[in-house]
Design a protein around this motif. Structure first.
Motif, PDB file in Angstrom:
ATOM      1  N   ARG A   1       4.046   2.709 -17.997  1.00 36.19           N
ATOM      2  CA  ARG A   1       4.389   2.895 -16.593  1.00 36.19           C
ATOM      3  C   ARG A   1       4.760   4.349 -16.323  1.00 36.19           C
ATOM      4  NH1 ARG A   1       7.857  -2.483 -14.761  1.00 36.19           N
ATOM      5  NH2 ARG A   1       6.265  -4.025 -15.362  1.00 36.19           N
ATOM      6  N   ILE A   2       4.248   4.850 -15.196  1.00 31.13           N
ATOM      7  CA  ILE A   2       4.458   6.249 -14.826  1.00 31.13           C
ATOM      8  C   ILE A   2       4.837   6.295 -13.356  1.00 31.13           C
ATOM      9  CG2 ILE A   2       3.414   8.555 -14.775  1.00 31.13           C
ATOM     10  CD1 ILE A   2       1.220   7.311 -16.653  1.00 31.13           C
ATOM     11  N   ARG A   3       5.851   7.083 -13.011  1.00 30.45           N
ATOM     12  CA  ARG A   3       6.232   7.275 -11.614  1.00 30.45           C
ATOM     13  C   ARG A   3       5.634   8.592 -11.127  1.00 30.45           C
ATOM     14  NH1 ARG A   3       9.286   3.342  -9.812  1.00 30.45           N
ATOM     15  NH2 ARG A   3       9.368   4.371  -7.780  1.00 30.45           N
ATOM     16  N   VAL A   4       4.987   8.525  -9.965  1.00 31.36           N
ATOM     17  CA  VAL A   4       4.289   9.673  -9.396  1.00 31.36           C
ATOM     18  C   VAL A   4       4.828   9.923  -7.995  1.00 31.36           C
ATOM     19  CG1 VAL A   4       2.047  10.628  -8.761  1.00 31.36           C
ATOM     20  CG2 VAL A   4       2.229   9.095 -10.722  1.00 31.36           C
TER      21      VAL A   4
ATOM     22  N   ARG B   1      -2.815  -0.258 -12.190  1.00 29.00           N
ATOM     23  CA  ARG B   1      -2.061  -0.931 -11.127  1.00 29.00           C
ATOM     24  C   ARG B   1      -1.111   0.077 -10.491  1.00 29.00           C
ATOM     25  NH1 ARG B   1       2.898  -3.799 -10.724  1.00 29.00           N
ATOM     26  NH2 ARG B   1       2.774  -5.623  -9.338  1.00 29.00           N
ATOM     27  N   VAL B   2      -1.123   0.142  -9.152  1.00 35.31           N
ATOM     28  CA  VAL B   2      -0.293   1.088  -8.416  1.00 35.31           C
ATOM     29  C   VAL B   2       0.568   0.305  -7.432  1.00 35.31           C
ATOM     30  CG1 VAL B   2      -0.273   3.116  -6.923  1.00 35.31           C
ATOM     31  CG2 VAL B   2      -2.085   2.852  -8.622  1.00 35.31           C
ATOM     32  N   SER B   3       1.863   0.573  -7.425  1.00 32.53           N
ATOM     33  CA  SER B   3       2.799  -0.089  -6.514  1.00 32.53           C
ATOM     34  C   SER B   3       3.570   0.979  -5.741  1.00 32.53           C
ATOM     35  CB  SER B   3       3.776  -0.984  -7.282  1.00 32.53           C
ATOM     36  OG  SER B   3       3.084  -1.995  -7.984  1.00 32.53           O
TER      37      SER B   3
ATOM     38  N   HIS C   1       2.919  13.066  -1.753  1.00 33.69           N
ATOM     39  CA  HIS C   1       3.132  14.172  -0.826  1.00 33.69           C
ATOM     40  C   HIS C   1       2.429  13.871   0.495  1.00 33.69           C
ATOM     41  CE1 HIS C   1      -0.790  15.212  -2.644  1.00 33.69           C
ATOM     42  NE2 HIS C   1      -1.062  15.759  -1.457  1.00 33.69           N
ATOM     43  N   ARG C   2       2.937  14.450   1.572  1.00 38.07           N
ATOM     44  CA  ARG C   2       2.401  14.198   2.897  1.00 38.07           C
ATOM     45  C   ARG C   2       1.091  14.965   3.080  1.00 38.07           C
ATOM     46  NH1 ARG C   2       5.317  12.383   7.145  1.00 38.07           N
ATOM     47  NH2 ARG C   2       7.233  12.987   6.050  1.00 38.07           N
ATOM     48  N   ALA C   3      -0.017  14.247   3.342  1.00 39.85           N
ATOM     49  CA  ALA C   3      -1.321  14.869   3.568  1.00 39.85           C
ATOM     50  C   ALA C   3      -1.653  14.974   5.045  1.00 39.85           C
ATOM     51  CB  ALA C   3      -2.421  14.076   2.859  1.00 39.85           C
ATOM     52  N   ALA C   4      -1.115  14.069   5.866  1.00 39.08           N
ATOM     53  CA  ALA C   4      -1.333  14.046   7.311  1.00 39.08           C
ATOM     54  C   ALA C   4      -0.285  13.097   7.874  1.00 39.08           C
ATOM     55  CB  ALA C   4      -2.754  13.585   7.645  1.00 39.08           C
ATOM     56  N   PRO C   5      -0.110  13.066   9.198  1.00 41.63           N
ATOM     57  CA  PRO C   5       0.865  12.128   9.768  1.00 41.63           C
ATOM     58  C   PRO C   5       0.584  10.692   9.336  1.00 41.63           C
ATOM     59  CG  PRO C   5       0.182  13.704  11.425  1.00 41.63           C
ATOM     60  CD  PRO C   5      -0.692  13.944  10.233  1.00 41.63           C
ATOM     61  N   GLY C   6       1.563  10.097   8.678  1.00 47.55           N
ATOM     62  CA  GLY C   6       1.422   8.718   8.229  1.00 47.55           C
ATOM     63  C   GLY C   6       0.568   8.534   6.996  1.00 47.55           C
ATOM     64  N   ARG C   7       0.167   9.624   6.335  1.00 47.65           N
ATOM     65  CA  ARG C   7      -0.689   9.533   5.155  1.00 47.65           C
ATOM     66  C   ARG C   7      -0.076  10.313   4.010  1.00 47.65           C
ATOM     67  NH1 ARG C   7      -3.655   7.748   8.947  1.00 47.65           N
ATOM     68  NH2 ARG C   7      -5.656   6.714   8.577  1.00 47.65           N
ATOM     69  N   PHE C   8       0.080   9.630   2.866  1.00 45.58           N
ATOM     70  CA  PHE C   8       0.726  10.215   1.701  1.00 45.58           C
ATOM     71  C   PHE C   8      -0.204  10.028   0.509  1.00 45.58           C
ATOM     72  CE2 PHE C   8       3.813   8.141   4.508  1.00 45.58           C
ATOM     73  CZ  PHE C   8       4.444   9.264   5.034  1.00 45.58           C
ATOM     74  N   GLU C   9      -0.314  11.062  -0.323  1.00 47.44           N
ATOM     75  CA  GLU C   9      -1.283  11.040  -1.413  1.00 47.44           C
ATOM     76  C   GLU C   9      -0.674  11.539  -2.713  1.00 47.44           C
ATOM     77  OE1 GLU C   9      -4.641  13.310  -0.229  1.00 47.44           O
ATOM     78  OE2 GLU C   9      -5.267  11.911   1.352  1.00 47.44           O
TER      79      GLU C   9
ATOM     80  N   ALA D   1       5.210   6.403  -6.196  1.00 45.91           N
ATOM     81  CA  ALA D   1       4.376   5.266  -6.587  1.00 45.91           C
ATOM     82  C   ALA D   1       4.562   5.018  -8.074  1.00 45.91           C
ATOM     83  CB  ALA D   1       2.909   5.538  -6.275  1.00 45.91           C
ATOM     84  N   GLU D   2       4.595   3.744  -8.441  1.00 53.59           N
ATOM     85  CA  GLU D   2       4.681   3.370  -9.855  1.00 53.59           C
ATOM     86  C   GLU D   2       3.293   2.983 -10.336  1.00 53.59           C
ATOM     87  OE1 GLU D   2       7.952   0.958 -12.121  1.00 53.59           O
ATOM     88  OE2 GLU D   2       6.371  -0.453 -11.529  1.00 53.59           O
ATOM     89  N   VAL D   3       2.811   3.678 -11.356  1.00 52.16           N
ATOM     90  CA  VAL D   3       1.471   3.461 -11.892  1.00 52.16           C
ATOM     91  C   VAL D   3       1.590   2.785 -13.253  1.00 52.16           C
ATOM     92  CG1 VAL D   3      -0.673   4.555 -12.606  1.00 52.16           C
ATOM     93  CG2 VAL D   3       0.605   5.483 -10.672  1.00 52.16           C
ATOM     94  N   THR D   4       0.860   1.692 -13.416  1.00 47.89           N
ATOM     95  CA  THR D   4       0.802   0.994 -14.700  1.00 47.89           C
ATOM     96  C   THR D   4      -0.585   1.193 -15.289  1.00 47.89           C
ATOM     97  OG1 THR D   4       2.365  -0.668 -13.888  1.00 47.89           O
ATOM     98  CG2 THR D   4       1.124  -1.191 -15.881  1.00 47.89           C
TER      99      THR D   4
END
Length: 675
Positions: free
Chosen positions: A554-557, A580-582, A560-568, A545-548
């Motif tokens: 701008r910071i790239r983060v 702002r997160v993209s 990681h997988r937290a559950a099926p289909g969910r990333f945190e 994710a790109e965080v502004t």
């Protein structure tokens, strides 16, 4: 060493007073008669009375107590501006190193961002209550002067209070404060926002300053606000769900910080009550469950029709004796079809009750942004199936294979169902059995609930399918048995239970466009000074994710997988502003709102709050930007307090020698008078 005199009389004081009065009369008479020996008798009586009064010298041994200087050290967020923290730390180290001999420091830190501003005076009063006043030699406050609580009525009159400000005089600041910020707004309408811009350290009340209002990073309004006067604006609510609203004033030239030039809050868009049309093709056990679900939802207005007879069926009684309401086909499906946000067809067959033009109207309504839910039973097969009507092209399935299959089976979430937000909460639930389902061929959409195959390798037959059609949405439930779960829950039969109400409720809200149930989402929120990022996607790697940040950095983060289909992901996010997160082609916004609005009202360093106390106590105000290493002159007033470590008494005069001397003097006076 101190030498106070105390008495330990051998007889009561009234008796001593009486004897003293008699002695005074006798001596007085002798003096008036000019009798010789009167003075000797006077001296003897004094000695005798002194013996009776038993005076004692009380000799005390004392030790010097150290003087205490109370230091109130401001460590609230405003002290992090510019060089304030560095100047304050350097001054504190210098004062500690140059402390006068015999003195000690008592330091009280006022810090954190607990929402109560800078309670410097409250901390000062609490610290004074815990210190011995006779040892208090001075009070030093290391602060920018922005106390947010009330000053005390008075301080110890002989103790100097001094303010050391880690800044230079003449600082200015601009602040924007929200007077009223709406938490909710009706979609398609406007919410009322009220705010005020203030300038500190400069007199420009009434001047106009540009203020920019943005929603989710996009400017929606720019106006000229008058400084020092409340402003009210109407803010459009464009969509349902949460939006981040930022109100930012143009900066003041030379101001100490731009942190409080902007205020941020969340605005939740709420739809009007959504109208749902429920049409049951015939009375059935599931109809009650549908009605209870929809009528219990405060966001839904239900219109329900149940078809009891078809137009070509014979009348069981004369028309005048019938109480049935005619089905208003033309009004519902031609004139007012656009009023319905969702149409539910419960076990509805193509029995010429709705002519093809009306069914075509439903299809057009869905493609234009409406929603359709079909609960299918045996009527979905054969010539009576709505799959062969003008509704067929918008349905994600068509009849295929065995048709209606009867037999016990337990529904199960598909792989997609364990990921999709609609059914994700039920991934660990145990479902009760159903006894009938329809076999179909899926042509589009995603299957969330299925009939497990006969073997692990066999594919599950679809039961619940969600699909997009044009601007609208379609859902198909391929069994008329869901009511068994609801009945099992009401009867307390755990073997028959399942999430009937919750599953259908989330399906209905997905059809109505609830953004929280979208298959692909990107969410961002700030709590406890950290930015939490959550991405929901049906497939693919976690990605980044790109965080502004609010300052444009701008910071790239990595996610990681937290559950099926969910990333945190999680990262620090200090300071107010819009983040702002993209990620995955989507954008989310998070508001780092002021956790301590009282602290942010005025960030310019000032002496005005402390000046009256400083002047009354003969203290000093020192601007550390000019005098970074102040001395103790004027900050410290020695107290010379002492502690009594022991005491002893010396009897004056000694009892027996004093009595003998007194008697001898009285006798000498008598002898002198006789001579």
């Amino acid at each position: 060493m101190t030498l106070p005199v105390v008495f330990a009389p051998l007889v009561p004081w009234p008796l001593i007073a009486g004897l003293a009065l008699i002695a005074a009369l006798l001596v007085g008479i002798g003096l008036l008669r000019r009798a010789r020996g009167s003075l000797l008798r006077l001296a003897g009586m004094i000695f005798l009375l002194a013996v009776l009064a038993s005076p004692r010298w009380q000799v005390q041994t004392t030790a010097a107590l150290p003087d205490t200087v109370l230091v109130i050290r401001d460590q609230t967020p405003s002290m992090a501006i510019g060089r304030r923290a560095a100047l304050a730390s350097a001054a504190y180290r210098h004062l500690s190193a140059s402390l006068p001999a015999g003195a000690s420091l008592r330091t009280v830190d006022v810090g954190g961002a607990g929402g109560d501003g800078s309670p410097l005076f409250g901390k000062l009063k609490s610290a004074l209550a815990a210190l011995p006043r006779r040892q208090l030699a001075g009070i030093v406050v290391l602060s920018d002067g922005e106390a947010t609580d009330a000053p005390p009525a008075r301080l110890p009159g002989d103790v100097p209070l001094s303010l050391l400000i880690p800044a230079a005089p003449g600082e200015t600041d601009r602040s924007l404060r929200l007077l009223s910020a709406p938490r909710y707004g009706l979609v398609g309408h406007a919410a009322t926002l009220s705010f005020e811009v203030r300038d500190h350290g400069v007199d420009d009340a009434g001047r106009r300053v540009p203020v920019r209002i943005s929603v989710d990073g996009q400017a929606v309004r720019t106006l000229d606000a008058r400084i020092g006067r409340p402003e009210t604006v109407r803010l459009p609510v464009a969509h349902a769900g949460r939006a981040v609203v930022a109100v930012a004033a143009a900066p003041l030239g030379g101001e100490i910080s731009r942190t409080n030039d902007e205020a941020v809050f969340h605005l939740d868009g709420v739809r009007r009550r959504l109208t749902v049309l429920l049409i049951a093709g015939q009375p059935n056990p599931g109809l009650r469950a549908w009605r209870l679900l929809l009528k219990s939802d405060p966001a839904v207005r239900l219109v329900n029709f149940t078809i009891l007879r078809l137009p070509d069926e014979p009348m069981p009684a004369p028309l005048r004796d019938m109480a049935l309401i005619p089905f208003p086909v033309d009004k519902l499906f031609d004139q007012e079809i656009g009023k319905f946000d969702l149409i539910i067809l419960d076990q509805f067959a193509n029995d010429d009750l709705l002519l093809p033009p009306y069914l075509a109207n439903i299809a057009r309504h869905v493609r234009a942004g409406g929603a359709l839910l079909v609960e299918a039973g045996p009527e979905f097969e054969g010539q009576r199936s709505i799959a062969g009507s003008p509704l067929g092209p918008i349905l994600p399935v068509r009849p295929y294979g065995e048709g209606t299959v009867t037999g016990r089976f337990t529904p199960a979430l598909t792989a997609q169902g364990r990921r999709d937000p609609v059914t994700f909460p039920f991934a660990r639930d145990t479902f009760g059995p159903w006894y009938r389902h329809e076999t179909v061929q899926q042509t589009t959409g995603v299957s969330l609930l299925g009939v497990p195959g006969a073997s692990p390798a066999a594919a599950a037959a679809p039961l619940l399918i969600l699909a997009h059609e044009g601007k609208g949405r379609v859902a198909v439930l391929l069994s008329d048995q869901f009511w068994l779960w609801a009945r099992g829950a009401l009867a307390g039969n755990s073997a028959m239970q399942g999430p009937a109400t919750a599953l259908l409720g989330r399906t209905v809200h997905w059809l109505l466009g609830d953004p929280a149930l979208a298959a692909r989402q990107l969410r961002a929120a700030i709590a406890g000074g950290r930015l939490n990022i959550r991405r929901i996607a049906p497939s693919g790697p976690p990605g980044t994710a790109e965080v502004t940040a609010p300052d444009g950095k701008r910071i790239r983060v990595a996610l990681h997988r937290a559950a099926p289909g969910r990333f945190e992901a999680d990262m620090p996010a200090s300071g107010p502003g819009v983040w702002r997160v993209s990620a995955g082609g989507r954008t989310a916004y998070a508001a780092a709102s002021d956790e301590d609005p009282a602290e942010q009202q005025d960030l310019a360093a000032t002496s005005s709050r402390f000046a009256p106390l400083v002047h009354r106590s003969s203290g000093h105000i020192v601007w550390l930007a000019r005098t970074p290493a102040p001395g103790w002159t004027g900050l410290y007033r020695p107290r010379h307090a002492r502690l009594v470590t022991g005491e002893r008494d010396i009897r004056l005069p000694p009892a027996i020698p004093g009595a003998i001397l007194g008697l001898l003097l009285v006798a000498a006076g008598w002898w002198r008078e006789r001579a």
